[in-house]
Design a protein around this motif. Structure first.
Motif, short mmCIF file in Angstrom:
data_model
loop_
_atom_site.label_atom_id
_atom_site.label_comp_id
_atom_site.label_asym_id
_atom_site.label_seq_id
_atom_site.Cartn_x
_atom_site.Cartn_y
_atom_site.Cartn_z
N TYR A 242 0.85 -1.18 0.00
CA TYR A 242 0.00 0.00 0.00
C TYR A 242 0.89 1.23 0.00
CZ TYR A 242 -3.38 3.48 1.63
OH TYR A 242 -4.17 4.59 1.74
N ARG A 243 0.46 2.25 -0.74
CA ARG A 243 1.22 3.49 -0.75
C ARG A 243 0.25 4.65 -0.93
NH1 ARG A 243 5.65 2.26 -3.60
NH2 ARG A 243 6.26 4.43 -3.73
N ARG A 244 0.40 5.66 -0.12
CA ARG A 244 -0.41 6.87 -0.23
C ARG A 244 0.49 8.05 0.09
NH1 ARG A 244 -5.09 8.77 3.80
NH2 ARG A 244 -3.32 9.98 4.57
N ASP A 274 -0.31 -5.95 -9.26
CA ASP A 274 -0.86 -4.74 -9.85
C ASP A 274 -1.88 -4.13 -8.89
OD1 ASP A 274 0.71 -5.27 -11.99
OD2 ASP A 274 -0.91 -6.00 -13.28
N PRO A 275 -1.71 -2.87 -8.50
CA PRO A 275 -2.57 -2.29 -7.47
C PRO A 275 -3.86 -1.72 -8.04
CG PRO A 275 -0.93 -0.70 -8.12
CD PRO A 275 -0.63 -1.95 -8.91
N THR A 276 -4.82 -1.53 -7.15
CA THR A 276 -5.97 -0.69 -7.45
C THR A 276 -5.57 0.75 -7.14
OG1 THR A 276 -7.53 -2.43 -6.88
CG2 THR A 276 -8.36 -0.17 -6.84
N VAL A 277 -5.69 1.64 -8.13
CA VAL A 277 -5.22 3.01 -7.97
C VAL A 277 -6.43 3.95 -7.97
CG1 VAL A 277 -3.81 4.85 -8.95
CG2 VAL A 277 -3.04 2.48 -9.09
N THR A 278 -6.45 4.85 -7.01
CA THR A 278 -7.49 5.88 -6.93
C THR A 278 -6.81 7.23 -6.90
OG1 THR A 278 -8.84 4.35 -5.61
CG2 THR A 278 -9.52 6.66 -5.67
N GLU A 292 -5.37 18.43 8.75
CA GLU A 292 -6.82 18.31 8.80
C GLU A 292 -7.27 16.89 9.13
OE1 GLU A 292 -8.63 21.00 8.58
OE2 GLU A 292 -6.79 22.15 8.26
N GLY A 293 -6.33 15.96 9.19
CA GLY A 293 -6.71 14.57 9.46
C GLY A 293 -7.52 13.96 8.33
N TYR A 294 -7.26 14.40 7.12
CA TYR A 294 -8.07 13.96 5.99
C TYR A 294 -7.69 12.56 5.54
CZ TYR A 294 -9.76 13.53 1.24
OH TYR A 294 -10.36 13.06 0.11
N LYS A 295 -8.68 11.73 5.36
CA LYS A 295 -8.47 10.40 4.80
C LYS A 295 -9.15 10.37 3.43
CE LYS A 295 -8.93 5.48 5.83
NZ LYS A 295 -9.47 5.06 4.53
N PHE A 296 -8.44 9.90 2.43
CA PHE A 296 -8.96 9.91 1.07
C PHE A 296 -10.37 9.33 1.02
CE2 PHE A 296 -4.47 9.63 -0.91
CZ PHE A 296 -4.37 11.00 -0.87
N TYR A 351 -2.52 10.29 -5.17
CA TYR A 351 -2.98 8.96 -5.53
C TYR A 351 -2.83 8.00 -4.36
CZ TYR A 351 1.78 7.05 -5.99
OH TYR A 351 3.06 6.62 -5.73
N GLU A 352 -3.60 6.94 -4.44
CA GLU A 352 -3.54 5.84 -3.48
C GLU A 352 -3.44 4.55 -4.29
OE1 GLU A 352 -6.27 4.68 0.34
OE2 GLU A 352 -7.31 5.03 -1.54
N ALA A 353 -2.43 3.73 -4.01
CA ALA A 353 -2.24 2.46 -4.72
C ALA A 353 -2.33 1.33 -3.69
CB ALA A 353 -0.90 2.43 -5.43
#
Length: 359
Positions: A242-244, A274-278, A292-296, A351-353
């Motif tokens: 996981y990577r963000r 292969d990751p799911t990417v958002t 802000e403590g923001y979570k995607f 991005y988030e992978a």
């Protein structure tokens, strides 16, 4: 029993040999002479768990949950799950020396667990003795179970046969002191996914608090010393799954209008698959340390699959991405819903992978 002459080194590197076989103790759990020698050297087996010291938190560093069947990741590779009536909210929080769970009157079960990252490797452990050890501070009278399980296809009380039965289980009642614990078991031949699971039992002690300082899983019938992983290597191990990153990625500029935006963004370590990417808009988590403590995905402002024109800090000229070209090594391209007005611009986004086992 026949003994082989083995070489032992002390901490200065001086070589010596046991004088008689009585100088070597072979334990009833079948420890080999070599393992006894390794302990004399102060050696430690590698930790099979990822992020066993709870040092990497690529998502939020505090979670509140209330009610039944709430599941997600907290510290990298560690999942949580709740089972309760929802009367109060429990929390999982990153602390300086580990992971802290506060039940706050939570009259249910709060679980934290890691399923061994690779199914194939779990199967290689079939028939072997493994040991899980950890250090924890458990409030007085706080009750906790921890277990080695042969699957986590179902959640639930770690001791019940209906919920992926445990092949080793231990019940602990805390006294407020920081202590080390260990548990050994033989991995079943029909192992599916080896799992280390903690059950914080709010049904018994709904106001208890727990800090797990580190967890180690190793091959062998006895715990060897826990050695913290190098922080850079631990982050890379986590990023395989996981990577963000908090920084943004920027596309290459387009000379003419084109439906594809090219990135050529290589990951610093290949992911496990292969990751799911958002993709997420870049403007909503600016600031040091994401204050802000923001979570995607948690806010309407953080619209998924929007990229902004580089140089703007708002949605002026944004484009919607309909597809993402990615594999386990890189982000390659974005497929736009509308290619008009692209010429001359670069675009950027967060991005988030995600290539974790349970996403």
């Amino acid at each position: 029993m026949a003994y082989r002459k083995i070489e032992i080194q002390d901490y200065s590197g001086t070589i010596f040999y046991p004088k008689t076989t009585a100088d070597i103790v072979v334990t009833s759990n079948g420890e080999t002479l070599e393992s006894v020698a390794a302990k004399a050297n102060g050696a430690s087996n590698p930790n099979l768990l990822v992020n066993g010291g709870f040092d990497v938190w690529q998502e939020l560093e505090s979670y509140t949950f209330k009610g039944n069947s709430l599941a997600g990741y907290c510290a990298d590779q560690w999942m949580f799950w709740s089972y309760g009536d929802g009367s109060e909210a429990a929390t999982i929080t990153r602390v300086e020396d580990g992971l802290h769970v506060a039940l706050n009157g939570y009259a249910g079960h709060a679980y934290v667990h890691q399923t061994f990252p690779e199914t194939e490797y779990s199967k290689k452990l079939a028939g072997k003795t493994v040991t899980v050890s950890f250090e924890a501070t458990i409030s007085a009278a706080g009750r906790m179970e921890f277990a080695l399980k042969n699957s986590l296809s179902n959640f639930g009380n770690v001791s019940t046969s209906a919920c992926a039965p445990s092949f080793a289980l231990k019940v602990i009642t805390g006294n407020g002191a920081r202590q080390a614990y260990s548990l050994s078991g033989v991995v079943p031949d029909n192992i599916n996914d080896l799992c280390v699971a903690f059950d914080f039992r709010g049904t018994d002690t709904p106001n208890a608090a727990y800090t797990i300082h580190w967890v180690k899983l190793e091959v062998g019938g006895a715990a060897t010393p826990y050695v913290p992983e190098d922080s850079t290597l631990e982050l890379l191990r986590c990023q395989r799954y996981y990577r963000r990153p908090k920084d943004t990625v920027t596309t290459l500029p387009r000379i003419t209008d084109n439906q594809y935006l090219l990135l050529d963004h290589w990951f610093n370590v290949p992911m496990r698959g292969d990751p799911t990417v958002t993709l997420y808009e870049p403007g909503n988590i600016y600031g040091p340390g994401n204050p802000e403590g923001y979570k995607f995905g948690d806010e309407g402002w953080g619209t998924a699959n929007h990229v902004w024109v580089k140089g703007y800090d708002d949605r002026t000229g944004f484009k919607r991405v309909n597809g993402i070209g990615a594999n386990n090594e890189k982000l390659d391209s974005f497929l736009l819903a509308d290619s008009s007005g692209v010429a001359g611009n670069s675009y950027y986004c967060h991005y988030e992978a995600d290539a974790r086992r349970y996403s």
